[in-house]
Design a protein around this motif. Structure first.
Motif, PDB file in Angstrom:
ATOM      1  N   ALA A 158      -6.240  14.061  -4.360  1.00 24.65           N
ATOM      2  CA  ALA A 158      -6.264  13.201  -5.160  1.00 24.65           C
ATOM      3  C   ALA A 158      -5.853  12.522  -5.486  1.00 24.65           C
ATOM      4  O   ALA A 158      -5.718  11.638  -6.456  1.00 24.65           O
ATOM      5  CB  ALA A 158      -7.874  14.381  -6.542  1.00 24.65           C
ATOM      6  N   VAL A 159      -4.724  13.307  -6.554  1.00 24.63           N
ATOM      7  CA  VAL A 159      -3.784  13.315  -7.675  1.00 24.63           C
ATOM      8  C   VAL A 159      -2.403  12.271  -7.042  1.00 24.63           C
ATOM      9  O   VAL A 159      -2.132  10.783  -7.294  1.00 24.63           O
ATOM     10  CB  VAL A 159      -2.657  14.373  -7.257  1.00 24.63           C
ATOM     11  N   LYS A 160      -2.673  12.531  -5.306  1.00 28.06           N
ATOM     12  CA  LYS A 160      -2.070  11.105  -4.628  1.00 28.06           C
ATOM     13  C   LYS A 160      -2.441   9.977  -4.807  1.00 28.06           C
ATOM     14  O   LYS A 160      -1.825   8.538  -4.951  1.00 28.06           O
ATOM     15  CB  LYS A 160      -1.173  11.432  -2.898  1.00 28.06           C
ATOM     16  N   ILE A 161      -4.074   9.567  -4.337  1.00 23.93           N
ATOM     17  CA  ILE A 161      -4.347   8.903  -5.035  1.00 23.93           C
ATOM     18  C   ILE A 161      -4.664   7.704  -5.726  1.00 23.93           C
ATOM     19  O   ILE A 161      -4.395   6.333  -5.868  1.00 23.93           O
ATOM     20  CB  ILE A 161      -6.526   8.687  -4.324  1.00 23.93           C
ATOM     21  N   GLN A 168       3.018   3.619   0.418  1.00 27.98           N
ATOM     22  CA  GLN A 168       2.420   4.640  -0.501  1.00 27.98           C
ATOM     23  C   GLN A 168       0.731   4.675  -0.272  1.00 27.98           C
ATOM     24  O   GLN A 168       0.562   6.184  -0.797  1.00 27.98           O
ATOM     25  CB  GLN A 168       2.802   4.288  -2.511  1.00 27.98           C
ATOM     26  N   MET A 169       0.042   3.864  -0.420  1.00 25.94           N
ATOM     27  CA  MET A 169      -1.118   3.931  -0.430  1.00 25.94           C
ATOM     28  C   MET A 169      -1.281   4.828   0.988  1.00 25.94           C
ATOM     29  O   MET A 169      -2.460   5.594   0.836  1.00 25.94           O
ATOM     30  CB  MET A 169      -2.022   2.672  -0.776  1.00 25.94           C
ATOM     31  N   ALA A 170      -1.235   4.292   2.054  1.00 25.66           N
ATOM     32  CA  ALA A 170      -1.547   5.059   3.203  1.00 25.66           C
ATOM     33  C   ALA A 170      -0.918   6.388   3.299  1.00 25.66           C
ATOM     34  O   ALA A 170      -1.706   7.389   4.288  1.00 25.66           O
ATOM     35  CB  ALA A 170      -0.446   4.052   4.454  1.00 25.66           C
ATOM     36  N   GLU A 171       0.706   6.494   1.714  1.00 27.24           N
ATOM     37  CA  GLU A 171       0.544   8.187   2.277  1.00 27.24           C
ATOM     38  C   GLU A 171      -0.450   8.572   1.245  1.00 27.24           C
ATOM     39  O   GLU A 171      -0.499  10.250   1.798  1.00 27.24           O
ATOM     40  CB  GLU A 171       2.287   7.953   2.172  1.00 27.24           C
TER      41      GLU A 171
END
Length: 92
Positions: A10-13, A58-61
């Motif tokens: 969630a934090v990454k997204i 970044q979005m894919a990761e």
């Protein structure tokens, strides 16, 4: 997925979507999936391809995008299952 892993994703997204260009990319991919970097660049106008590639990576990761490689091109799509769980706004 474990609760702690869930929180980390969630934090990454949210971090990925906190950048206006990335939010625009997600909204574009919601409308038309399976797009390569150059096509997205044409639709975003003022974003350099190298910058766009960085945003897509970044979005894919974060798990928000899926990708498939075909020759020298990488085609991106919004992972609607992940979006519905963490960012349902994208699917409205």
């Amino acid at each position: 997925m474990k609760p702690q892993q869930d929180q980390l994703q969630a934090v990454k997204i949210y971090k990925a979507l906190g950048e206006p260009t990335r939010l625009k990319i997600a909204l574009l991919l919601k409308e038309e999936s399976d797009q390569c970097c150059s096509v997205l660049g044409d639709k975003l106008h003022s974003v350099a391809i190298s910058t766009l590639s960085h945003h897509l990576k970044q979005m894919a990761e974060s798990g928000l995008l899926t990708s498939r490689k075909e020759g020298t091109f990488i085609y991106y799509s919004l992972d609607k299952e992940v979006a519905s769980k963490y960012a349902p706004y994208l699917l409205e």
